[in-house]
Design a protein around this motif. Structure first.
Motif, PDB file in Angstrom:
ATOM      1  N   PRO A  99      61.214   3.803 -20.849  1.00  0.00           N
ATOM      2  CA  PRO A  99      61.307   4.538 -19.692  1.00  0.00           C
ATOM      3  C   PRO A  99      62.335   5.435 -19.496  1.00  0.00           C
ATOM      4  N   PRO A 100      63.214   5.668 -20.415  1.00  0.00           N
ATOM      5  CA  PRO A 100      64.224   6.783 -20.085  1.00  0.00           C
ATOM      6  C   PRO A 100      63.562   8.100 -20.870  1.00  0.00           C
ATOM      7  N   LYS A 101      63.076   7.640 -21.965  1.00  0.00           N
ATOM      8  CA  LYS A 101      62.406   8.727 -22.550  1.00  0.00           C
ATOM      9  C   LYS A 101      61.220   9.533 -21.970  1.00  0.00           C
ATOM     10  N   ARG A 102      60.519   8.359 -21.073  1.00  0.00           N
ATOM     11  CA  ARG A 102      59.285   9.161 -20.307  1.00  0.00           C
ATOM     12  C   ARG A 102      60.233  10.069 -18.969  1.00  0.00           C
ATOM     13  N   PHE A 103      61.075   9.610 -18.605  1.00  0.00           N
ATOM     14  CA  PHE A 103      61.811  10.104 -17.602  1.00  0.00           C
ATOM     15  C   PHE A 103      62.337  11.487 -18.045  1.00  0.00           C
ATOM     16  N   ALA A 104      62.832  11.465 -19.274  1.00  0.00           N
ATOM     17  CA  ALA A 104      63.322  12.792 -19.844  1.00  0.00           C
ATOM     18  C   ALA A 104      62.021  13.822 -20.037  1.00  0.00           C
ATOM     19  N   GLN A 105      60.847  13.240 -20.353  1.00  0.00           N
ATOM     20  CA  GLN A 105      59.480  13.976 -20.583  1.00  0.00           C
ATOM     21  C   GLN A 105      59.276  14.578 -19.419  1.00  0.00           C
ATOM     22  N   GLY A 106      59.477  13.867 -18.460  1.00  0.00           N
ATOM     23  CA  GLY A 106      59.375  14.302 -16.909  1.00  0.00           C
ATOM     24  C   GLY A 106      60.059  15.518 -16.470  1.00  0.00           C
ATOM     25  N   MET A 107      61.188  15.279 -16.825  1.00  0.00           N
ATOM     26  CA  MET A 107      62.286  16.455 -16.431  1.00  0.00           C
ATOM     27  C   MET A 107      61.904  17.614 -17.282  1.00  0.00           C
ATOM     28  N   GLY A 108      61.410  17.259 -18.485  1.00  0.00           N
ATOM     29  CA  GLY A 108      60.802  18.707 -19.353  1.00  0.00           C
ATOM     30  C   GLY A 108      59.591  19.255 -18.766  1.00  0.00           C
ATOM     31  N   ALA A 109      58.583  18.359 -18.292  1.00  0.00           N
ATOM     32  CA  ALA A 109      57.507  18.998 -17.608  1.00  0.00           C
ATOM     33  C   ALA A 109      57.828  19.818 -16.290  1.00  0.00           C
ATOM     34  N   ALA A 110      58.769  19.256 -15.574  1.00  0.00           N
ATOM     35  CA  ALA A 110      59.180  20.158 -14.428  1.00  0.00           C
ATOM     36  C   ALA A 110      59.833  21.317 -14.669  1.00  0.00           C
ATOM     37  N   MET A 111      60.655  21.312 -15.878  1.00  0.00           N
ATOM     38  CA  MET A 111      61.309  22.489 -16.444  1.00  0.00           C
ATOM     39  C   MET A 111      60.512  23.598 -16.900  1.00  0.00           C
ATOM     40  N   ALA A 112      59.395  22.896 -17.790  1.00  0.00           N
ATOM     41  CA  ALA A 112      58.351  24.017 -18.545  1.00  0.00           C
ATOM     42  C   ALA A 112      57.638  24.346 -17.499  1.00  0.00           C
ATOM     43  N   THR A 113      57.132  23.680 -16.507  1.00  0.00           N
ATOM     44  CA  THR A 113      56.272  24.291 -15.489  1.00  0.00           C
ATOM     45  C   THR A 113      56.982  25.328 -14.672  1.00  0.00           C
ATOM     46  N   ALA A 114      58.188  25.078 -14.050  1.00  0.00           N
ATOM     47  CA  ALA A 114      58.968  26.094 -13.440  1.00  0.00           C
ATOM     48  C   ALA A 114      59.122  27.211 -14.267  1.00  0.00           C
ATOM     49  N   ALA A 115      59.609  27.205 -15.583  1.00  0.00           N
ATOM     50  CA  ALA A 115      59.750  28.495 -16.266  1.00  0.00           C
ATOM     51  C   ALA A 115      58.183  29.246 -16.719  1.00  0.00           C
ATOM     52  N   LEU A 116      57.236  28.346 -16.728  1.00  0.00           N
ATOM     53  CA  LEU A 116      55.979  28.931 -16.849  1.00  0.00           C
ATOM     54  C   LEU A 116      55.485  29.908 -15.523  1.00  0.00           C
TER      55      LEU A 116
END
Length: 163
Positions: A80-97
């Motif tokens: 679960p913490p790794k999935r949460f971290a991937q979710g943070m990455g998804a939000a950040m990558a989407t924002a950068a995109l």
């Protein structure tokens, strides 16, 4: 279908560090070359890993099934913490995109990419997962219920594992 949209628990920390290393390399290439189009596969990879673990992420699949097994025995950590971290990455990558590729604001995208350098660098080099730290903090203050990650909530398990 439920199996497709699942996330492994536990996660092999070695595979997670390989993914972080490739994210770090990708981000450094974007920053060095201005190849903001690479934000598309970066964002896709994060969303694929959040939704399906390594199943629909070519990088996640290769890290788990090809690269990590060559690095020695698995090192299981809670999922679960790794999935949460991937979710943070998804939000950040989407924002950068959106900022860099769609709105043309390279400076704002570069700020987010700089945060990726820090987070992915810490994870890949030192096994320090900032997203996992945020997850733990959110559990401690009660935003994330203990039932989401029983292993994370039970510190006695972690203490026994290190003894």
């Amino acid at each position: 279908m439920a199996r497709l949209f699942s996330f492994p628990n536990p996660v092999n920390e070695k595979a997670a560090r390989v993914v972080a290393g490739m994210v770090l390399i990708t981000v450094l290439v974007i920053l060095a070359t201005g190849a903001y189009w690479l934000l598309i596969p970066l964002a896709y990879g994060f969303w694929a890993r959040v939704l399906t673990g390594p199943t629909l992420s070519p990088l996640g699949w290769a890290a788990q099934n090809v690269i990590a097994p060559r690095l020695g025995p698995k090192k299981p950590v809670p999922g679960p913490p790794k999935r949460f971290a991937q979710g943070m990455g998804a939000a950040m990558a989407t924002a950068a995109l959106i900022l860099g590729l769609i709105l043309g604001d390279d400076t704002a995208a570069d700020v987010i990419l700089g945060l990726f350098v820090i987070a992915a660098g810490l994870e890949s080099i030192f096994a320090v997962c900032l997203g996992c730290q945020v997850f733990g903090w959110l559990m401690r203050i009660g935003v994330i219920p203990a039932s989401v990650c029983e292993e994370c909530a039970d510190i006695s398990r972690r203490l026994r594992a290190t003894a």
